[in-house]
Design an enzyme around this catalytic site. Structure first.
Site, PDB file in Angstrom:
ATOM      1  N   ASP A  68      66.603  23.961  88.473  1.00 12.16           N
ATOM      2  CA  ASP A  68      65.810  24.218  88.874  1.00 12.16           C
ATOM      3  C   ASP A  68      66.108  25.806  88.930  1.00 12.16           C
ATOM      4  O   ASP A  68      66.888  26.625  89.141  1.00 12.16           O
ATOM      5  CB  ASP A  68      65.675  24.526  90.665  1.00 12.16           C
ATOM      6  N   GLU A 152      60.794  22.280  85.549  1.00 16.11           N
ATOM      7  CA  GLU A 152      59.785  23.307  85.743  1.00 16.11           C
ATOM      8  C   GLU A 152      58.707  23.366  84.971  1.00 16.11           C
ATOM      9  O   GLU A 152      59.196  24.246  84.467  1.00 16.11           O
ATOM     10  CB  GLU A 152      59.584  24.141  87.591  1.00 16.11           C
ATOM     11  N   CYS A 206      64.134  11.598 101.567  1.00 17.12           N
ATOM     12  CA  CYS A 206      62.830  10.751 102.000  1.00 17.12           C
ATOM     13  C   CYS A 206      61.261  11.073 102.171  1.00 17.12           C
ATOM     14  O   CYS A 206      60.907  10.704 102.115  1.00 17.12           O
ATOM     15  CB  CYS A 206      62.857  11.163 103.279  1.00 17.12           C
ATOM     16  N   CYS A 221      66.770  18.677 106.455  1.00 15.79           N
ATOM     17  CA  CYS A 221      65.249  17.391 107.319  1.00 15.79           C
ATOM     18  C   CYS A 221      66.142  16.682 107.944  1.00 15.79           C
ATOM     19  O   CYS A 221      66.972  16.968 108.631  1.00 15.79           O
ATOM     20  CB  CYS A 221      65.330  17.267 106.060  1.00 15.79           C
ATOM     21  N   CYS A 223      65.648  13.855 108.445  1.00 13.56           N
ATOM     22  CA  CYS A 223      66.620  12.396 108.219  1.00 13.56           C
ATOM     23  C   CYS A 223      67.512  12.731 107.778  1.00 13.56           C
ATOM     24  O   CYS A 223      69.039  11.814 107.718  1.00 13.56           O
ATOM     25  CB  CYS A 223      66.346  11.917 106.214  1.00 13.56           C
ATOM     26  N   ASP A 230      67.997  25.395  95.723  1.00 10.33           N
ATOM     27  CA  ASP A 230      67.844  24.916  94.973  1.00 10.33           C
ATOM     28  C   ASP A 230      68.353  23.453  94.100  1.00 10.33           C
ATOM     29  O   ASP A 230      67.704  23.072  92.961  1.00 10.33           O
ATOM     30  CB  ASP A 230      68.496  26.345  93.855  1.00 10.33           C
TER      31      ASP A 230
END
Length: 260
Positions: A68, A152, A206, A221, A223, A230
């Site tokens: 990234d 990307e 997740c 998150c 989860c 990053d």
């Protein structure tokens, strides 16, 4: 232009041979073609076009990594490695502004303006060389360590027209990708570009969408997944490129390049 056996160059209209400093030796069996002589910031350079025999390179097996690219850090990998932006970039930008102001104060056509313009050109060339050196070393390190690299498929041209244009140009994302691709081609490493949409907003564990603004640097998150923003995005990038299935492992979609 003629290349002598001594390693010097012969130019039409120039008496004697010219001593040169070679960047690297010519490849074995290379056939010389055209040569381009140029001058930049007071320095002369010559670029040769060479033809080398095709060598089949088999894809190698090894570790895979997602990358990234960012503005806060230069790159972050799915392995948790974060490469910070070199500290000299801020100093170079400060010097650039000072030299530009000095140039603007000089009278057009004057000797002082010519010298100020030369100082600015030399500084810009030095900054570009430093940036290129960092990206060459980084791309070589990644290609040597990994057999599969996912990144990307960013539209650098579009991002360079946004409010982050200066930072995007400084990060040189397009140049890093170019270096990775051509080094990987001769090393048997695969480079895969994936759709960048939502990579920084997706949980790598997740698959839930966790909206974050640019100032939030930690991914959290429900989860229970907590990691660097990053690094989380790099993990999602690797998952997309691997064509895995399950939560957070979406298949690669047709390229609709944009900002994550």
């Amino acid at each position: 232009m003629t290349l002598r056996k001594s390693g010097r160059l012969g130019l039409t209209g120039v008496f004697g041979d010219i001593k040169v400093k070679w960047h690297r030796p010519l490849p074995p069996g290379a056939k010389l073609g055209a040569a381009v002589l140029s001058r930049s910031a007071g320095h002369w350079s010559v670029c040769f076009q060479v033809t080398v025999p095709d060598v089949a390179v088999a894809e190698r097996d090894g570790a895979a990594v997602g990358i990234d690219v960012g503005l806060t850090s230069l790159v972050a990998t799915s392995d948790g490695e974060v490469v910070p932006t070199p500290p000299w970039t801020k100093r170079a930008a400060k010097t650039q502004r000072r030299l530009q102001r000095a140039l603007s104060r000089c009278k057009r056509g004057s000797q002082r303006r010519r010298k100020a313009k030369q100082r600015l050109a030399r500084h810009s060339a030095r900054t570009a060389n430093q940036r290129r050196d960092v990206l060459h070393k980084l791309s070589r390190s990644l290609v040597d360590r990994y057999a599969f690299i996912a990144l990307e498929d960013l539209s650098v041209e579009r991002l360079a027209r946004s409010m982050l244009a200066k930072s995007v140009h400084n990060a040189a994302w397009g140049q890093l990708r170019s270096f990775l691709e051509y080094k990987a081609a001769s090393a048997g490493t695969r480079v895969e570009a994936v759709d960048p949409r939502g990579t920084s907003q997706t949980c790598p564990q997740c698959g839930a969408v966790v909206a974050k603004t640019l100032d939030i640097r930690v991914h959290r998150c429900l989860c229970g997944c907590v990691m660097d923003r990053d690094v989380a995005a790099a993990t999602v990038i690797l998952q997309r490129a691997s064509h895995a299935t399950g939560p957070g492992h979406g298949l690669r979609t047709p390229s609709q390049r944009g900002a994550a």
